[in-house]
Design an enzyme around this catalytic site. Structure first.
Site, PDB file in Angstrom:
ATOM      1  CB  SER A   1      35.236  43.833  41.707  1.00 44.48           C
ATOM      2  OG  SER A   1      35.811  44.832  42.533  1.00 44.48           O
TER       3      SER A   1
ATOM      4  CD1 TRP B   1      45.187  34.172  49.652  1.00 45.67           C
ATOM      5  CD2 TRP B   1      43.716  35.400  48.212  1.00 45.67           C
ATOM      6  NE1 TRP B   1      45.656  35.556  49.805  1.00 45.67           N
ATOM      7  CE2 TRP B   1      44.963  36.389  48.845  1.00 45.67           C
ATOM      8  CE3 TRP B   1      42.940  35.710  47.321  1.00 45.67           C
ATOM      9  CZ2 TRP B   1      44.856  37.496  48.725  1.00 45.67           C
ATOM     10  CZ3 TRP B   1      42.874  37.112  47.150  1.00 45.67           C
ATOM     11  CH2 TRP B   1      43.819  38.143  47.802  1.00 45.67           C
TER      12      TRP B   1
ATOM     13  CG  HIS C   1      41.669  49.752  51.849  1.00 44.26           C
ATOM     14  ND1 HIS C   1      42.503  50.231  50.859  1.00 44.26           N
ATOM     15  CD2 HIS C   1      41.708  48.471  51.613  1.00 44.26           C
ATOM     16  CE1 HIS C   1      43.067  49.186  50.306  1.00 44.26           C
ATOM     17  NE2 HIS C   1      42.659  48.113  50.707  1.00 44.26           N
TER      18      HIS C   1
HETATM   19  C1  MET Z   1      42.482  41.788  46.004  1.00 45.10           C
HETATM   20  S1  MET Z   1      42.704  42.245  44.303  1.00 45.10           S
HETATM   21  C2  MET Z   1      41.212  42.435  43.645  1.00 45.10           C
HETATM   22  C3  MET Z   1      41.102  42.494  42.121  1.00 45.10           C
HETATM   23  C4  MET Z   1      40.096  42.121  41.427  1.00 45.10           C
HETATM   24  N1  MET Z   1      40.302  42.263  40.153  1.00 45.10           N
HETATM   25  C5  MET Z   1      38.885  43.120  41.985  1.00 45.10           C
HETATM   26  O1  MET Z   1      38.972  44.202  41.426  1.00 45.10           O
HETATM   27  O2  MET Z   1      38.254  42.968  42.895  1.00 45.10           O
END
Ligand code: MET
Ligand SMILES: [Zn+2]
Length: 777
Positions: free
Chosen positions: A453, A581, A714
């Site tokens: 992402s 989830w 983070h």
């Molecule tokens: C919580 S892992 C997140 C992987 C996802 N492909 C991203 O880049 O957001």
């Protein structure tokens, strides 16, 4: 009959965020400075009053401690930290009210890093990890609990304060950075128990008849001490607390939620506490002790709260089966109370809010409110006899039969495809052959990439919401996303990344996106569940056989690939994470459901490859999270979960490079399973732990590609070139350069663009620096 009796219906806790997430909004408004502490407290108080009234309305007795006070502004473990006065020294300079300190611990501030957060047992809830050392001050602070007790009493309700127990508290704590070599938080048990004794005395003085003390550590094999040692610690602690005469302390309900306590149950019953809860959904009854009478003997003076209503899922309870379990205990002469398997904080509020859900599906569901009503029904049956609740039992039976026979729940074509899966279908070509076949991809040593992402800007969110509401048409939305993809591709080319991504702008959430496109899933409107603090997620409901009516990601990935010469990764969420989830059907083993999801993903990979994609990443961040707490069940879990990932990915030809991504937990202890995924490349969270995972990987002799994260996503901090280069060097010392990838810890969706671009430029330079040094050497 025990002298202090809990009414025959109870729950271990109730969602506290509010039906419409009122608490979230109030707390966030306070954080923003848009309201003051008095306003926040007033909203919280109203919310609590509404909750208590609702619980009485649903059938829990107002008197006698049946209703737990499980309110929390943020987190129950953090509440315990405050109640114990265990404020780490590094926060000692904070002044202001208790609430100011509380939120500083939870979220940090300009001068303080917050407490670390980690997952609470095998749930998707995160708690604030206590930091303990030899000098941590302990002192009872019962004021919040006492205040709420009085507040409920004003409303005519005798609540039962809830505390995380001392053994669990310390076993979940970490040693602070100041702790001496070899110090373990559990070394402070005696000090902490003395404070619990004080808390209990304060609660009794304030009129509490009952207190609930949660010791889920009892059911876990994943802690720093063995389960037998945990039990021995619990015996020692409750012998001491129980020795305080009732009256000077409240009667104690000791709980063991989230797993199987059957092997320990007779020993728990023999403790000088007044009631013990057992999770009879995840766990079972100790059949031998029940048959021999040993269980009844152990519980001669103790009530047993039978956790027969599932507090982890959203399915209507099989009332007849639950009642039969409770009756067996009662018939064995045990004073039995109907309860939930755990705190209902893990389920949404009320099915009645889901007016848009298909009515038939809705009739199969039970959220927190429905579960409370079920508890009340079962309790009535226990006291008045089965005949009194026969109409409810019969109705449930009819609804469960309807569910079993409903269209979509079992689809022959999907079932026969799963049945036909062979071992072969889970195996890819030999590693060496794959390596050769993938050479054509032209991937350099220390290849740079991201996890998928890119920042989810306000603009993206707005467009998605407008599209969801039908305010912009398909074509406009599609155009918007294409422009966004093109921007992200150009940006990555400019930054100089080797393997690109399309950016995932079309996804609201990495699971829900797929749930909305697969058959067999439903999505709720208000089904929020607290994930941590003021954050909540809305898990999808996997109710039927899963299949993929149409390709899900091909449009976006192939468009992205059409824009560039560099390889673009296809991006999928893996079968285990999709299950972890979501709320998953409870009428068949998870492994069967996982195979169905895996086959749908397998077809998606086929389509991606046909459309010109040659690298596909299948994310499994939740692989570690679903690992059972019970060691005896771990091997079977790892077997099916790894098997599902392999089923999803093994259809890919040798020349297709399969990546996976793991984050959120320590993977060192399941390194064999990580290896078993047989992915060509695995990216894994590592920056914050300074590459800890590299060592077990090195020791293991891991032979395929690995990308330990070098950029902690983070925080908005921009890691420098040198900082990232240093982490790459640490990894390169253990892992050969041709296996090593360079990437961030996780996706960038929560970050802003400025910091993302700067950090990624540094990442690319860091990889370049280390490559050049290797050439010169
Ligand atoms: C919580 S892992 C997140 C992987 C996802 N492909 C991203 O880049 O957001
Ligand atoms: Zn991640």
């Amino acid at each position: 009959m025990p002298a202090h009796t809990l009414p025959t219906a109870t729950i271990l806790g109730y969602p506290r965020i509010g039906r419409r997430r009122e608490l979230k909004r109030a707390v966030e408004s306070y954080w923003r400075g848009a309201s003051d502490e008095a306003e926040l407290r007033a909203t919280a108080k109203d919310l609590r009053a509404a909750t208590l009234a609702r619980l009485v309305e649903l059938g829990l007795p107002a008197e006698g401690g049946a209703i737990p006070d499980s309110f929390s502004f943020y987190d129950q473990v953090l509440d315990a930290t405050l109640a114990l006065g265990a404020i780490p020294e590094r926060f000692a300079d904070i002044s202001g009210s208790d609430l100011v300190t509380y939120f500083a611990l939870a979220r940090g501030d300009r001068d303080h890093q917050p407490l670390e957060m980690t997952k609470w047992f095998d749930t998707n809830y995160h708690y604030s990890v206590p930091e303990i050392d030899e000098r941590t001050p302990f002192g009872a602070n019962a004021s919040a609990l006492v205040e709420r007790l009085a507040e409920a009493a004003d409303q005519g309700i005798e609540t039962r304060p809830v505390l995380v127990g001392p053994v669990t508290y310390l076993l979940l704590a970490k040693a602070s950075d100041e702790a001496g070599e070899g110090f373990r938080p559990i070394d402070r048990l005696a000090d902490v128990v003395a404070v619990y004794a004080e808390l209990l005395r304060a609660l009794a003085a304030a009129g509490a008849q009952w207190v609930q003390i949660d010791e889920p550590a009892l059911v876990s094999d994943s802690l720093s001490v063995s389960r037998e040692e945990t039990l021995a610690l619990v015996e020692r602690v409750y012998a001491e607390l129980g020795a305080i005469p009732v009256g000077e302390r409240p009667a104690i309900l000791l709980t063991a939620p989230y797993g199987d306590s059957s092997a320990a149950l007779a020993r728990l019953g023999a403790l000088p506490v007044e009631a013990v809860q057992a999770d009879l959904v995840r766990g079972s009854l100790p059949e031998d002790a029940l048959a021999s009478g040993a269980l009844a003997e152990a519980f001669a003076d103790t009530q047993l709260v039978a956790g027969v209503v599932d507090g982890r899922n959203i399915w209507r309870t099989d009332l007849r089966a639950a009642f039969a379990t409770a009756e067996r205990l009662k018939n064995a002469g045990i004073a039995t109370v109907i309860g939930t398997s755990n705190n209902l904080q893990h389920v949404p509020h009320d099915v009645a809010d889901e007016t848009k859900l298909d009515a038939r599906l809705r009739s199969w569901l039970a959220f927190a409110d429905q579960k409370v009503a079920q508890v009340a029904t079962l309790a009535r049956g226990l006291s008045e006899g089965a005949a009194a609740i026969e109409p409810e039992l019969a109705e449930t039976e009819r609804i469960l039969a309807d569910r079993a026979a409903a269209p979509g729940v079992r689809i022959d074509g999907i079932r026969s495809r799963v049945d036909a899966v062979t071992a072969e279908d889970r195996n890819r070509a030999a590693e060496g052959d794959r390596r050769d076949a993938q050479r054509g991809l032209g991937i350099p040593e220390l290849a740079t990439t991201t996890i998928g992402s890119f920042p989810q800007t306000a603009e993206i969110r707005k467009a998605r919401a407008a599209h969801g509401k039908g305010e912009i048409d398909e074509e406009t939305y599609e155009g918007f996303l294409r422009a966004e993809i093109e921007r992200v591709i150009r940006l990555q080319e400019e930054i100089g990344l080797d393997v690109l991504v399309h950016g995932e702008a079309e996804r609201n959430d990495m699971v829900q996106y797929f749930a909305e496109l697969l058959d067999g899933f439903a999505v709720t409107e208000h089904g929020w569940v607290q994930s941590y603090g003021t954050r909540a997620t809305r898990p999808s409901i996997l109710w039927g056989d899963v299949s993929r009516p149409n390709p899900m990601t091909v449009r976006w990935s192939s468009y992205a690939q059409s824009l560039t010469e560099r390889p673009v990764k296809g991006m999928l969420t893996g079968p285990v994470t999709i299950l972890a989830w979501s709320f998953v059907r409870d009428d068949q083993p998870l492994s069967d459901t996982a195979s169905q999801v895996a086959l749908a993903l397998r077809d998606e990979i086929d389509d991606l490859v046909d459309a010109g994609i040659s690298i596909v990443q299948v994310d499994e961040p939740a692989l570690r999270e679903l690992l059972p707490l019970d060691r005896d069940r771990q091997a079977a879990y790892l077997d099916w979960s790894v098997g599902a990932f392999r089923l999803a990915t093994a259809g890919a030809a040798p020349g297709v490079q399969i990546h996976t991504h793991l984050c959120y937990s320590e993977f060192g202890e399941i390194i064999d399973a990580v290896d078993g995924l047989d992915a060509d490349v695995t990216s894994i969270e590592a920056a914050r732990s300074r590459m800890d995972v590299v060592e077990p990987l090195g020791d293991h002799g891991y032979s395929r590609g690995i990308g330990p994260g070098v950029y902690d996503i983070h925080s908005p901090r921009i890691p420098s070139v040198e900082e990232q280069a240093e982490l790459i060097r640490i990894a390169a010392a253990r892992i050969p350069g041709e296996q090593l990838w360079v990437n961030p810890d996780c996706g960038l969706k929560t970050r802003g663009y400025d910091e993302t671009v700067a950090s990624l430029k540094n990442l690319v330079s860091a990889a370049q620096t280390v490559r050049e040094a290797a050439v010169r050497a």
